[in-house]
Design an enzyme around this catalytic site. Structure first.
Site, mmCIF file in Angstrom:
data_model
loop_
_atom_site.group_PDB
_atom_site.id
_atom_site.type_symbol
_atom_site.label_atom_id
_atom_site.label_comp_id
_atom_site.label_asym_id
_atom_site.label_seq_id
_atom_site.Cartn_x
_atom_site.Cartn_y
_atom_site.Cartn_z
ATOM 1 N N ASP A 132 0.879 -1.162 0.000
ATOM 2 C CA ASP A 132 0.000 0.000 0.000
ATOM 3 C C ASP A 132 0.924 1.222 0.000
ATOM 4 O O ASP A 132 2.124 1.100 0.259
ATOM 5 C CB ASP A 132 -0.875 -0.037 1.253
ATOM 6 C CG ASP A 132 -1.647 1.245 1.477
ATOM 7 O OD1 ASP A 132 -2.358 1.676 0.557
ATOM 8 O OD2 ASP A 132 -1.500 1.829 2.563
ATOM 9 N N ASP B 284 -0.184 5.153 0.987
ATOM 10 C CA ASP B 284 -0.471 6.115 2.051
ATOM 11 C C ASP B 284 -0.520 5.440 3.416
ATOM 12 O O ASP B 284 -1.328 4.540 3.648
ATOM 13 C CB ASP B 284 -1.808 6.825 1.782
ATOM 14 C CG ASP B 284 -1.724 7.770 0.601
ATOM 15 O OD1 ASP B 284 -1.124 8.835 0.743
ATOM 16 O OD2 ASP B 284 -2.253 7.417 -0.472
ATOM 17 N N ASP C 181 -1.562 -0.813 6.242
ATOM 18 C CA ASP C 181 -1.591 -0.083 7.505
ATOM 19 C C ASP C 181 -3.000 0.170 8.024
ATOM 20 O O ASP C 181 -3.163 0.589 9.169
ATOM 21 C CB ASP C 181 -0.896 1.269 7.342
ATOM 22 C CG ASP C 181 -1.760 2.257 6.571
ATOM 23 O OD1 ASP C 181 -2.184 3.256 7.170
ATOM 24 O OD2 ASP C 181 -2.037 2.022 5.384
#
Length: 228
Positions: free
Chosen positions: A10, A12, A169
């Site tokens: 991922d 961001d 995250d």
């Protein structure tokens, strides 16, 4: 033991913590209008689109506050840019990219953000060359938690889902990866560590806490150990 063949990151909050500065920027601008932006509210748009909660519109549509949309958006972006000056690549990311490259693993990136947002950061951080496949909101109809981004990424890489590991995250990102059939390592940042991941195991605060060899050789049952 199963040997993983691909890592899919991922962006961001995972490679670079852009999410904490976004929340702090919005919260500061909301406070000027005496409105508290809770993490519970804001978490609805972390790792996904703004369809459930649009922080640019909430003051107008839900709070009835007359503000200039363009001016508000501009000020949020200015505040975010200021806060981003303090951010750098999250710990362990470069080590993992280097290790994956040396080991001959396929490396992809799957993000709910737009390519025009991601590319300048990857170029500035000199990370672009690591990724042979970058899939973003520009390439799918539905972003995370829908699995489309991950399904498309593994299809392009030519890797079965069970041979790929997603590095995430946020709950939305983890749900997308797991729905696509990938193994998933969840590494919350300062904002997402407060969110509910349900039954999804959190293995550490950063990739610096993870042994690359243990993860790659046993992605479904490794024990997180400090890197050596």
């Amino acid at each position: 033991m199963q040997l993983a063949k691909a890592l899919i990151f991922d962006f961001d909050g995972t490679i670079l913590d852009t999410e904490t500065p976004w929340y702090e920027a919005f919260r500061a601008l909301y406070a000027e209008h005496k409105v508290e932006l809770t993490l519970e509210q804001y978490s609805q748009c972390i790792g996904t689109s703004l369809h459930l909660f649009n922080p640019y519109e909430y003051l107008i549509t839900d709070c009835g506050i007359a503000i200039d949309r363009d001016v508000f958006r501009s000020r949020v972006h200015e505040k975010h840019a200021e806060l981003m000056k303090q951010e750098t690549v999250r710990p362990g990311v470069i080590r993992f990219l280097e290790s994956a490259k040396a080991a001959g693993l396929r490396i992809g990136l799957a993000s709910s953000s737009r390519l025009e947002w991601i590319t300048p950061y990857l170029d500035k951080l000199e990370l672009t060359s690591y990724f042979e496949c970058i899939q973003t909101a520009d390439h799918v109809k539905l972003v995370k938690p829908d699995p489309s981004l991950y399904l498309q990424t593994i299809s392009i890489l030519g890797i079965p889902a069970g041979d790929a590991i997603a590095i995430e995250d946020s709950p939305n990102g983890a749900k997308a990866a797991i729905a696509a059939g990938l193994h998933c390592v969840v590494l919350p940042n300062k904002i997402t560590q407060h969110l509910d991941f349900g039954n999804i195991t959190q293995h550490g605060q950063s990739l610096a806490d993870i042994s690359f060899e243990h993860l790659i050789h046993d992605p479904s049952g490794f024990l997180a150990k400090p890197a050596v």
